[in-house]
Design a protein around this motif. Structure first.
Motif: not given
Length: 319
Positions: A22, A26, A29
């Motif tokens: 995760d 991030k 992204k």
């Protein structure tokens, strides 16, 4: 002491693959990429943990983590991060494949990997190569090399090195090498190939001592005088690895950075493949052999995120 504990990169204690996946998602992204976050996370995890992160990333986001990293990063930094994300055995296999496929052969890669890996690692590499490419590594190497250089590579690929010292053969091995080299007009390379390719490191160290007494020369000096080209490089690598694998890699790293231009492929390959194995020993040998620390040489020779990541793998300065 377990060899694994001599690495600078260790497994993270409170590890959560999904949380790491995760964090990486991030970091990539949206607009701009947080290279710092990617680098700090991946250099603080063991390779086995990185493989778990890769699997978790696929499960969570339905995407391939390495593809995403390649899309977001660039240049040498990207090459280093992809190397860290590759399982060690596959990294060796891919490096060998790239060294023999395409125009020309990268003999340096063949020499470095096959001279420094243990017999068991060589067997694992051969099996993984067949699985990955459905081809025989020995056949591929034979098709791309020749002469005594090829013969010694083939012997190393057999991974049948004796795993003990044979007291009765130490003196006779030294004498055979002396007669084949220093004592002879012209060199009988086959004797060097057979003895250096088949004996254990412990046995060879004793042979080198006996050879020194007989000839007055270190084995390396004689090889440099008596042989040339790829064979010379391979024989020297076998001798140096028999003496000390960390010292061999310290020297490899030094010459990758010394002089004009850096051999980044070698620098990346060694830092990525040894950071969990024996980087602490490589650093200590580097400091002993050269007038600077590995850390300071990387600092003076590289830049940007690539430099930062290498320094994290180096794990500290021995100034």
């Amino acid at each position: 002491m377990l060899q694994a504990s001599r690495g600078t990169v260790k497994a993270s204690g409170n590890f959560n693959a999904s949380a790491d996946a995760d964090s990486l998602y991030k970091a990539m992204k949206g607009l701009g990429t947080d290279e710092d976050a990617i680098m700090k996370l991946l250099t603080a995890r063991s390779n086995a943990q990185r493989q778990q992160i890769k699997a978790a990333y696929k499960t969570l986001f339905g995407k391939d983590l390495i593809d995403d990293l390649k899309g977001e990063l660039g240049g040498k930094f990207e090459t280093l991060i992809v190397a860290l994300m590759t399982a060690p055995i596959i990294y060796d296999v891919t490096s060998l494949r790239n060294a023999i496929k395409g125009a020309g052969t990268d003999e340096k890669v063949l020499v470095e990997i096959l001279a420094s890996r243990t017999p068991q690692q060589v067997k694992d590499i051969i099996a993984a190569y067949r699985q990955e490419y459905d081809q025989d590594l020995e056949e591929d190497i034979c098709g791309d090399t020749s002469g005594h250089f090829k013969r010694l590579l083939v012997i190393l690929l057999q991974a049948n090195r004796q795993n003990r010292i044979q007291e009765g053969e130490i003196q006779s091995d030294a004498e055979v090498l002396f007669k084949a080299g220093e004592q002879k007009f012209g060199t009988e390379e086959q004797s060097f190939v057979t003895i250096l390719g088949n004996r254990s490191a412990e046995h060879l160290r004793k042979v080198f001592d006996a050879y020194m007494k007989l000839s007055g020369y270190e084995m390396e000096e004689s090889i440099k005088r008596e042989t040339s080209g790829g064979l010379r490089d391979l024989l020297l690598a076998v001798v140096k690895c028999a003496r000390s694998v960390p010292a061999y890699f310290a020297e490899t790293l030094y010459y990758a950075m010394k002089g004009a231009g850096t051999d980044d492929n070698t620098l990346i390959r060694v830092m990525a493949s040894r950071c969990e194995v024996d980087m602490l020993d490589i650093r200590a040998q580097f400091r002993r052999m050269f007038a600077c620390s590995l850390y300071s040489m990387i600092k003076g020779d590289t830049s940007g995120d690539y430099q930062k990541a290498l320094l994290l793998l180096c794990g500290g300065d021995d100034a």
